[in-house]
Structures are given as structure tokens and as C-alpha cells.
Design an enzyme around this catalytic site. Sequence first.
Site, mmCIF file in Angstrom:
data_model
loop_
_atom_site.group_PDB
_atom_site.id
_atom_site.type_symbol
_atom_site.label_atom_id
_atom_site.label_comp_id
_atom_site.label_asym_id
_atom_site.label_seq_id
_atom_site.Cartn_x
_atom_site.Cartn_y
_atom_site.Cartn_z
ATOM 1 N N HIS A 151 55.012 80.745 59.288
ATOM 2 C CA HIS A 151 55.700 81.816 59.253
ATOM 3 C C HIS A 151 56.685 83.049 58.263
ATOM 4 O O HIS A 151 57.322 83.758 59.247
ATOM 5 C CB HIS A 151 57.129 80.674 59.287
ATOM 6 C CG HIS A 151 56.733 79.979 60.808
ATOM 7 N ND1 HIS A 151 56.573 80.359 62.425
ATOM 8 C CD2 HIS A 151 57.122 78.254 61.354
ATOM 9 C CE1 HIS A 151 56.439 79.002 63.321
ATOM 10 N NE2 HIS A 151 56.065 78.211 62.458
ATOM 11 N N ASP A 201 54.529 75.502 57.465
ATOM 12 C CA ASP A 201 55.347 75.702 58.059
ATOM 13 C C ASP A 201 55.588 77.179 57.440
ATOM 14 O O ASP A 201 56.129 78.007 57.658
ATOM 15 C CB ASP A 201 56.312 74.989 58.160
ATOM 16 C CG ASP A 201 57.741 74.633 58.870
ATOM 17 O OD1 ASP A 201 58.458 75.964 59.071
ATOM 18 O OD2 ASP A 201 57.836 73.827 59.125
ATOM 19 N N HIS A 223 60.685 65.168 58.955
ATOM 20 C CA HIS A 223 60.690 66.541 58.038
ATOM 21 C C HIS A 223 62.079 67.516 58.659
ATOM 22 O O HIS A 223 62.510 67.180 59.536
ATOM 23 C CB HIS A 223 60.169 67.439 59.832
ATOM 24 C CG HIS A 223 58.903 68.517 59.525
ATOM 25 N ND1 HIS A 223 58.220 69.104 59.070
ATOM 26 C CD2 HIS A 223 60.134 69.494 60.073
ATOM 27 C CE1 HIS A 223 57.964 70.250 59.113
ATOM 28 N NE2 HIS A 223 59.434 71.356 59.542
ATOM 29 N N TYR A 283 65.986 76.667 66.641
ATOM 30 C CA TYR A 283 64.539 76.616 66.038
ATOM 31 C C TYR A 283 64.533 77.504 64.905
ATOM 32 O O TYR A 283 64.619 78.538 65.299
ATOM 33 C CB TYR A 283 63.625 76.736 67.649
ATOM 34 C CG TYR A 283 61.753 76.535 66.759
ATOM 35 C CD1 TYR A 283 62.070 74.920 67.014
ATOM 36 C CD2 TYR A 283 60.877 77.068 67.067
ATOM 37 C CE1 TYR A 283 61.423 74.355 66.964
ATOM 38 C CE2 TYR A 283 59.850 76.765 66.384
ATOM 39 C CZ TYR A 283 59.608 75.401 66.586
ATOM 40 O OH TYR A 283 58.753 74.283 66.545
ATOM 41 N N HIS A 342 64.182 71.388 57.620
ATOM 42 C CA HIS A 342 65.144 72.262 57.590
ATOM 43 C C HIS A 342 66.108 72.649 56.463
ATOM 44 O O HIS A 342 67.263 71.789 56.789
ATOM 45 C CB HIS A 342 64.849 72.965 58.359
ATOM 46 C CG HIS A 342 63.191 73.177 59.086
ATOM 47 N ND1 HIS A 342 62.779 74.413 58.578
ATOM 48 C CD2 HIS A 342 62.702 73.032 59.829
ATOM 49 C CE1 HIS A 342 61.117 74.627 58.885
ATOM 50 N NE2 HIS A 342 61.265 73.840 59.829
#
Length: 330
Positions: free
Chosen positions: A15, A12, A192, A283, A194
Site C-alpha cells: 500500500h 501491507d 495485527h 481502514y 497499525h
Amino acid sequence: MTVNILDVSLRDGSHSVRHAFTADQVREAAKGMNAAGVRYFEVSHGDGLGGSSLQYGLSATDELKLIEAAAGECTTSEVAVLLIPGIGTKGDLQAAVKAGAKMVRVATHVTEADVAAQHIQLGRELGLKTAGFLMMSHMASVEEIVKQASLFESYGAEIVYVTDSAGAMLPKDVTERICALKQTLQCEIGFHAHNNLSMAMANTVAAVEAGATFIDGSLRALGAGAGNTQTEVMVAVLEKMGYETGIDLYELIDTANNVIAPIMQQPQEITGGSLILGHSGVYSSFLLHAQKAAKQFGVHERDILKQIGKLKAVGGQEDLIYEVAQDLAR
């Protein structure tokens, strides 16, 4: 209760650094996480195996070399990879296994688990720890998530993840989804997060308290958007709550500070753009694309992201970002 920590800094986090990890950087990070006792950590392009492309971003170093570099430092840790059907192939997974991968997480949009059957089955045939990864889980009802997760389990998934790809969930959303899966599935449940709404740690705690036994994090929160739950902080919080992680906190902090921090192009924080990601349910990996498109077409990134949220775009529709920016410029 034992909680399994899976670190996604080297996937991740790709990115956030525009897929520019070097083999030496991955090797040092893997060495530190192995010393700290992190059981699993993920290594691949940010969009999974086969993701290096003009659409998703070209990798500076072939991901198989990165997997090999990481696997070479593992004595107790194991390398995981992400595979999104349609981006990665069964051949990519077989090559990753030869390079040293021991776990695969097959990721689909939250309503499309049925496209993953052959990839999950191959993971099991190759002897990998195999998981299903329901991306953008905020976009589906609890009932739909149970339905899709049950498909993953029927294909052979040993773990099913609720994935807050947009950082759009609140703790009650997480609790409802994890509890529903615990009541329905026999396999283990993962989560998971964010941090686009600054809820990653709260959501992680909610997931663990609801029964999730696999939890993702990234060192220094290095990840798409505003990043993930910060692994070293998460370990400290879970220890204070009485959960076993098997991780040496001091070793982990040293790896975060001495290896990951120097790699980061900027501190991981909640900017206006990443806040809009969470608020609009977009996203997390779309942020850098939106920033690039905003500069190219002379519009504001938040206007792009707000419109992308209205269109309910999902991973794989990065081209839509540039179409929206062009329309806004007109």
C-alpha cells in the site's frame, strides 16, 4: 514462551509504495528475512491475491512473480499470502501455491467470517498453514468477535487473528479480545496492528501478554496508514521481555536498513491523515486514496476521512472516498 513473528512488509507495505514492488526488491527482502530466521512473511498485493485492479491499485509486477521470487530465497522461511473473498478467488490461491506459498490468511470484515468457509477449507486441503483474519476488529463487540472467530475455527482455521486494520484500538481493547478468544477457542490466536494512534507496539505487547502466539510486524513499519508494529523493534522488545522469537536481531536490522529503507517513498510516520484514520476508525489503506481524492477535488483529506469514519466504511468501499470528496467540494 515462543512467539511466532509474521512480517507483512511485502504485502501491507505494498500500500505504502503504491503496489510498485519489483521482483528484485522482493527477492532481496526475502533473502534477508530468511537469513534472519523470520518463519513467515507475507507477499501479495496490499489487498491480497487478485487485488491488482483500478479500484485497489494496479501492481507494477504480477504478484505470482513476486511470490516465486520470494519463495526461491526460502530455506527455512515460508511465504504467506492474504486472500479476501470477493477480491481473491480459490483459483488465485491455487496459483499462489504453485508459485511457492505455504500459508494463507483468509481475511473478512469482522462480522462476515461466514463468507470464508470454502477458502479456509481449500487452504487446509492444499496443505497450507491456514488462518482466519478478522479485519476492522474495533468495530465489533467482544461477544461478536468470539462468535465470528468460532466460525473461522469451525471451518478449519489453525489461527484466528484480531486485526486492528484502522489502528483504532487501545491496549485494553486488545486484551479483552485476545483473552476472550483464548478462553473460547482451541486454535492459536494472532494479532495485527497499525500505528495510527502510536499504539502499535503497546497493543502488540498487550496481545502477547494476553496469550497471542502469532504477531505481525513490518520492517521499518512499512505498511498502510502510519504502518504496522515495526518488526525489528518488536523482536528487540519481546526479547527483553523474555519471549523467544528465533530471529537474529542484527540480521533483521540489516535487512530493514539496507533493503527496505531504500524502497520506501517516505519515512513511515504519523501524519495528520493517518492520525484521523485511527481516531475515526477508518481502514488504513484508505489514506492514499483520500489524499488522491483531496487533491482531485480541492478538499482536505482529513475531512474526507472523518466523513468516511461516520459512514463506517469498510474495505472494498474505496469508491465511497471519491463520492465523499465530490460532495464536500460541492
